[in-house]
Structures are given as C-alpha cells and as structure tokens.
Scaffold this active site. Structure first.
Site, PDB file in Angstrom:
ATOM      1  N   PRO B 106       0.790  -1.237   0.000  1.00 29.23           N
ATOM      2  CA  PRO B 106       0.000   0.000   0.000  1.00 29.23           C
ATOM      3  C   PRO B 106       0.819   1.281   0.000  1.00 29.23           C
ATOM      4  O   PRO B 106       0.299   2.340  -0.318  1.00 29.23           O
ATOM      5  CB  PRO B 106      -0.823  -0.110   1.296  1.00 29.23           C
ATOM      6  CG  PRO B 106      -0.097  -1.092   2.145  1.00 29.23           C
ATOM      7  CD  PRO B 106       0.615  -2.026   1.225  1.00 29.23           C
ATOM      8  N   LYS B 107       2.103   1.174   0.337  1.00 33.61           N
ATOM      9  CA  LYS B 107       2.887   2.404   0.448  1.00 33.61           C
ATOM     10  C   LYS B 107       3.856   2.612  -0.717  1.00 33.61           C
ATOM     11  O   LYS B 107       4.822   3.343  -0.602  1.00 33.61           O
ATOM     12  CB  LYS B 107       3.659   2.407   1.773  1.00 33.61           C
ATOM     13  CG  LYS B 107       2.753   2.213   2.963  1.00 33.61           C
ATOM     14  CD  LYS B 107       2.929   3.269   3.996  1.00 33.61           C
ATOM     15  CE  LYS B 107       1.890   3.137   5.079  1.00 33.61           C
ATOM     16  NZ  LYS B 107       2.443   3.416   6.413  1.00 33.61           N
ATOM     17  N   SER B 108       3.607   1.927  -1.822  1.00 34.00           N
ATOM     18  CA  SER B 108       4.479   2.125  -2.972  1.00 34.00           C
ATOM     19  C   SER B 108       3.945   3.276  -3.811  1.00 34.00           C
ATOM     20  O   SER B 108       2.804   3.261  -4.253  1.00 34.00           O
ATOM     21  CB  SER B 108       4.509   0.846  -3.811  1.00 34.00           C
ATOM     22  OG  SER B 108       4.893   1.146  -5.133  1.00 34.00           O
TER      23      SER B 108
END
Lengths: 407, 356
Positions: B106-108
């Site tokens: 989710p944090k890419s």
C-alpha cells in the site's frame, strides 16, 4: 557559504541537559559503527526490493560512518578507490550517437540494474560514463535521487568530482522540471513531487550551477505546497508532511538569497499598499516561515511525528529537526525528549536504529538517527550541515576540494 | 500441472531463445545486495527484454514478475505501461491486478501512480476522437493532463466515465479502511476528484470526510481532505461555507479539545475566508471553564495568538498582559515540552508598541 538564517534572536542557551541524559539508555556508538561497516560490505537480502535505489543505501552507510567520525579508518584505500570507480560507472553521459534532445532527460547517475557494462576509467582526463549499444533506451536512465546521492558519496570517498559531466546533468534537470515548477525523478517514473525538488536543488548546489533549474517556477511550486497547517506537502493541496517540509525548506535554503534570506529583509515600502506588498512577496516566492517553524516544533511529542496525530518515527527527528535547524531555530527543540526517544529506537543487538522502539534497523533510519543526534551536538558525532545533510567536514571538502567550487 | 507452475519461468521452453544479460557490478561494488538466485536470474531475463525493447505477451508477464519482486523499480512500470498500450490489453483487468498489488504494497508510490495512468487511459478512450498520441515522447511523459471533460459526451460514454469515477472512489475508500491515513491513497483520491471534477462528487466527498472524522476525530488526513473539498470544490469557499466549517470545527473541538486537527483546521478556514482569529475569542475563553478543555494547549495557544493580535491592533498593554499569561501557562503547565518556544513568544510580546 550557506548563511545561517536567524529567524529570531535566540538567547544563547545550553540545551544538553547532561543530567537528564544520564537516565536514558546509552548511545551505542560502537554497535552503530559495526552496523554501518557490515552493510557497506554487503546488504542483506531484504534490501532486494530497494535494488534500484542502491546508490542511496550507499550514501546512508558512508554518511553514517562519516558522522561517527570513522569514515577514513573504516575503509581501505583499495575499497575507497574501487567504490569511486563503481559510482562513476553508473554515470550516464551522451554518446556521439545520441544527439536527440529527447535523450537529454537521461543523464546523471543511475544503477547497474539495467545491465550496462562496468567501465573502469584508467584515464582521468577522459570523461567516461555509459557507452552502450542502445544508449537512448529509457530503461538505462539516470534518476535524480541517484545523481544527488552519487555526488555526495563521491565527495565522502575523497573524489574531486572532476569526472562528473555537469552539462548533461543540467540539461536533464531542465527536461525533468515540469511546467508547475516541480520535478520528476526520471523520464520513466512520472511522479512529480517535493522530494525531487530537493534533489534538483542539492544537485544544482553541489555543481554550483543553477542554470538547469527555473527558479521562479520552483519557488512558486514550493509556495503553493504550503498547506493551511503551514507545513509543506508533497504537492499542492496534499497533507503537510515532515519529509516534504524538510525538502521544501532545505531547497529554499540552498537557493539562498532570493528565496530564503530575503524572507526576513524584505519590508513594505512607504507608499506600498498591503496587497501590493503581499503580491511582491508572493512573486519573490515567500512562504510563511514563522508558521512552518511552529508547525515543525508542534510535531515533537517525545521524538517527532511526521504529520499531525501520527506516531513518532526516528527519521522525523531528522526531517523535522533538520528543517528547524535550517530555519536557525534548533535550540527551541526539547533535546532531552528527542534524545530519549532516539536512545530507545536503537537496536540493542544489531546496532543501527529502527523506525520505532523494538523494530529492526535499516540503513535509512540508522543514518537518520545519527544525523538527528548530530543536530543535538551528541559527543562522538561530527556536526551536521542541515541543508545538504552532510557533515560540516564534508561541506568544507565540497568548497575547498571539488572542481565546481574550489578557487 | 502443479509441477510446471513451480518451475521458474526462465526454465520454460518459450524463453529458450532469450540470451539473459547479467548485471555487471564490477570487481568491487559499493553496497552489494545479497540477491537470491531467483531474483538475479529473473533480472537477467528482464534486462534482455529491456535491451531489445521487446513488445510481447511474455515481456508483459515478466514485468509483472519483476514488479512483484521489486515494486519500487523505477523503469519497469513504464515498460509495462508501454506494453499495455502496444498489446492493446484490457485495462479493466489491469485495475484488478493493481487492486491486489495495492493490498500487498500500500505504500508504494509507483503502484498508485500506475493506477492513475491506467484510469487516465480508460477515461481518455471514452472521449470522442481519441486523440492520444500513439507514442509518448520521452520529454512529455504524461504531464499536466487537462481535466476530463464530460461535455459533448454521448450518453453511453458519459455513464461509463461516471461509473469509472464512482468505482475509483470506492476502491480508494476500501483501501483507506486498512490505513485511514495512507498518504498515497489520499493523493490519488485528490487527483480523481480534481481530474473528473463534477459537482455532485464534491458534495458526497464532504459527507465522506464527515463520516471519517466521525469515526476518528484525530484523522488529520480526513481533515486535510475536507479543507481540499471546501476550498477546491465548485464555487470555492463561500462565506456560508466559512460559517458552516467554523461550526463543524468548533463542535469537534468541544468533543476533543486537546486534538490538534480541528484547531488548525478552524484557524486555517478563518484565514482563508479572510476572518481574523480574534473572532473565536469568546469560544476559546469559554473553554477555559470547561474541565477537560482548560488544560488543552491549543486553547491557550490560540488565546495567545488572539491577545497578541489585539495587542498589536489596539496597542493595548492589557492585551499584552493577557498574552503573557497564556505564554507562561503554556511554557510551565500545559505544553512544557515546547517551553523554549513559548518563552520566546513571551519575549516577542515585549516588543509590541503599546499605549497604557
């Protein structure tokens, strides 16, 4: 020289609180030295997912040892010279077959992941970089963050930057800058944001040449990215964030005169209306620095959080602390609480720092932990220059020994 | 054929013609990574695909494998985007895969941006006389896209575009359920709203921020989104809007007086609407007699700001005194981690030019 903008007349205070420090866990200096040394030799397998960003991992490891005061003694001459060659081998320069203007976006430093042949430069006069068959393929492109971290790593390793191809880098910056003033990092990764504004600023500063950057557009982007909270977001209208606030403030500081120092010297003229004055300030790229400082200071709970109502994280002691230092107000930080938090995020077994208490260390958070302690004048750590995020010793080296600065 | 599926792709016959290109790290590289054999071999084949700029199904499949190993790789996404276009792939299927990837990573940055590219292309294909240039030049990438225009769209395309936006907003909302403050999710959400910008979506978004704030009044990302909606929606921030938002912020402050988010939202809205912070003096002074609120650092900090403004405007020594009391309260009692800052604010008060 980087001026130290002094936003407020600060009474000279001693802020070390050595008595309080005595009650905190000890600073594991030796463990951290071993941690960085191990990572320089080989990064463990979990770093595979950061493979294309290896250049940054190199800088954090070198930078950590430099701040701990053991850089030269930790690296053999053979390694030092070999690593300089490795970095230069990542440089993309124009070949005689690539006159296209489109190619201009590709120059600077990248990584070895695209399969370019390693080039050992035996002739220092020759500006040898990438010379490969399909030179204009975008898959071999340089990346603005790697260019920035490569330049600093070269300085750390005692190189004078004489083999850096400055003009192609500046042409690349021109191509990477967007109409709204922001920067994308490379042509294959279209994400314009404040992080790359900082990289472009740092690269320009190190090369001592801002001709690759449209400064008014850059200033405008920075100004537009200040939120109602007064911190700076990644892009206009997004949430104020510690990392991008550092990037914005440090960029302003690196730009010097027009953007930053003038913040305190510009005054309303006698016959000027309030709105005309505001307009003039806006044109000069003014941001509300007093508000920024307050927002930054408000992020401290023990260590620092990166956004309002988020948990503290080691790296924000640097991003927020560094922004506060860049604004000349670091002595307003509560050293005892900040240091206390950082002592807790050290990893007791492996050395290094994790993002939180009881988390595994990684090189980014480890470097940030050391850099944050440097800002507080921790014994055993070299003083840090916050705008470039290098030791003051390396800052001197930039000015006195590298080709773009030395007289 | 379970055994065959366990076989690495590069051992399959359809890859036999490819000459893998090894990474040449030189004799003594800086920070070498301990790659697995699987990774380095996969990348050897990927390098070969890139060098040849091969446009094929197997190249597309390989980009997926590389992405799953190394989501922050900064050229693979571009290659995949080129392949999706060249091979005329079903972009709806791509959205499904991205949804799966977003749950894994989710944090890419790159995953969210890839979604934006794909959604942008789907929308573009609905426009009349699809005028996308077939080759994206290196220098323009997908820069400053004009906002999507619903004008002159035939009914079918208009409905499809609206469905697309609706499903994107739902997708992001689902992702936010796992992490209500995911910066990338919120940035992408702002892009969707700004790019497709119809009035009704802005109204719904205002309600959405209210719902999220209701669930977690300390969710600063939701407050930031609310500010985005009220200042960027059609018509911008009206006077009526200012009053409504001031009330909204105040009621949330009363629930959680030591919560920074509604305080900074309140002063932000007042400023944007060209109102002075002194307008909330009564509100703040009222909180001093509320048991939980009277120790809120934000009550006292805002009063300090208010009295300081009054001191300057009226040149009032009495206001300076009241401001000083607040600074002392903050430095010594309610916000002493920032005592050095509040003491500095106190020294600044001495400089105000007053008549007795």
């Amino acid at each position: 020289m980087l001026a130290e903008p002094n936003m407020a007349a600060q009474p000279a205070t001693t802020t070390q609180d050595t008595q309080a420090n005595a009650n905190q866990p000890a600073f594991q200096r030796e463990k951290h030295i071993q941690y960085f040394k191990r990572n320089l030799q080989m990064l463990p397998e979990p770093y595979t997912s950061q493979d294309t960003f290896r250049m940054t991992l190199g800088l954090f490891s070198l930078g950590g040892l430099e701040l701990l005061g053991v850089l030269e003694e930790s690296i053999s001459e053979a390694n030092r010279a070999a690593w300089v060659e490795w970095i230069y081998s990542q440089q993309r320069i124009p070949s005689k077959d690539s006159p296209s203007e489109d190619d201009d976006a590709l120059y600077g430093f990248g990584g070895p992941f695209s399969g370019l042949a390693f080039q050992e430069n035996t002739n220092v006069q020759q500006n040898l970089g990438c010379e490969c068959d399909s030179h204009t393929t975008p898959f071999d492109t340089a990346h603005i963050t790697m260019t920035y971290t490569a330049l600093l790593s070269l300085i750390m390793l005692g190189d004078d930057l004489s083999r850096v191809a400055k003009e192609p880098i500046l042409r690349s910056l021109k191509k990477l800058q967007q109409p709204n003033g922001c920067f994308i990092p490379c042509i294959t990764d279209y994400e314009p944001d404040m992080r790359f504004v900082y990289c472009a600023s740092a690269v320009s500063y190190i090369l001592n040449d801002w001709s690759g950057v449209n400064k008014p557009a850059l200033l405008n982007f920075i100004r537009e990215s200040q939120t109602y909270e007064h911190g700076f977001a990644q892009s206009p209208r997004h949430e104020a964030h510690g990392g991008t606030t550092y990037c914005a403030i440090a960029s302003l500081g690196l730009m010097g005169g027009e953007a930053f120092a003038d913040q305190k010297t510009m005054v309303k003229k006698e016959d000027e209306t309030e709105s005309a004055y505001e307009e003039r300030r806006a044109r000069a790229g003014f941001v509300d620095l007093e508000g920024t400082r307050r927002w930054c200071l408000q992020r401290q709970t023990t260590g620092f959080q990166g956004r309002t109502n988020k948990p503290t994280d080691t790296c924000y002691s640097f991003w927020i602390g560094g922004a506060i230092a860049a604004m000349g107000s670091f002595d307003l930080v509560n050293f005892e609480c900040n240091r206390g938090f950082l002592m807790e995020t050290q990893h007791k077994t492996f050395g290094g720092f994790g993002k939180w208490v009881d988390t595994y260390p990684d090189v980014l958070h480890s470097y940030m932990g050391i850099a944050s302690l440097a800002l507080m004048g921790e014994p055993g750590i070299r003083p840090l220059e916050p705008l470039l995020n290098i030791s003051k010793r390396m800052e001197e080296r930039l000015y006195n020994e590298t080709v773009f600065w030395k007289k | 054929m379970a055994e065959q599926d366990d076989m690495p792709f590069y051992q399959k016959p359809e890859w036999a013609d490819v000459v893998p290109i090894p990474q040449d790290d030189g004799p003594n590289p800086l920070v070498p990574i301990a790659y697995t054999k699987e990774y380095s071999t996969t990348m050897d084949y990927f390098r070969a695909m890139c060098r040849a700029q091969e446009k094929s199904e197997r190249a597309l499949d390989l980009t997926k494998i590389v992405i799953e190993l190394s989501p922050s790789h900064y050229t693979v996404w571009y290659y995949r985007q080129q392949l999706l276009k060249e091979l005329n792939k079903d972009l709806k299927e791509e959205l499904e895969w991205i949804e799966w990837m977003v749950n894994e990573h989710p944090k890419s940055y790159q995953i969210w941006h890839h979604r934006q590219v794909v959604v942008g292309r789907i929308a573009q294909s609905l426009l009349p006389h699809n005028t996308t240039t077939t080759t994206t030049t290196l220098t323009t990438a997908q820069s400053t896209e004009a906002a999507f225009s619903f004008d002159d769209l035939p009914e079918a395309q208009k409905t499809a575009a609206q469905e697309l936006v609706k499903s994107e907003l739902e997708f992001i909302a689902e992702s936010l359920e796992d992490d209500t403050k995911n910066y990338h999710a919120w940035s992408y959400r702002q892009w969707v709203l700004a790019h497709f910008g119809l009035g009704p979506w802005w109204v719904e978004e205002l309600a959405y921020t209210e719902e999220l704030i209701g669930k977690d009044v300390r969710n600063n990302s939701a407050w930031n989104q609310r500010y985005f909606v009220v200042t960027n929606g059609p018509g911008g921030l009206t006077e009526e809007g200012v009053q409504r938002e001031v009330q909204f912020a105040k009621s949330n402050i009363e629930k959680t007086p030591s919560n920074e988010s509604p305080w900074v939202y309140l002063t932000g809205v007042l400023r944007k609407g060209n109102h002075s912070v002194t307008e909330i003096k009564e509100f703040c002074e009222g909180l001093l007699s509320v048991p939980r609120a009277n120790f809120s650092p934000f009550v006292h900090a805002t009063l300090l700001d208010i009295y300081e403004v009054e001191a300057k405007e009226k040149r009032s020594a009495a206001s300076v005194e009241k401001a000083k009391e607040e600074a002392i309260m903050l430095a010594e009692k309610v916000d002493n981690i920032r005592s050095k800052y509040w003491n500095w604010r106190k020294t600044q008060l001495q400089k105000i030019d007053v008549v007795a």
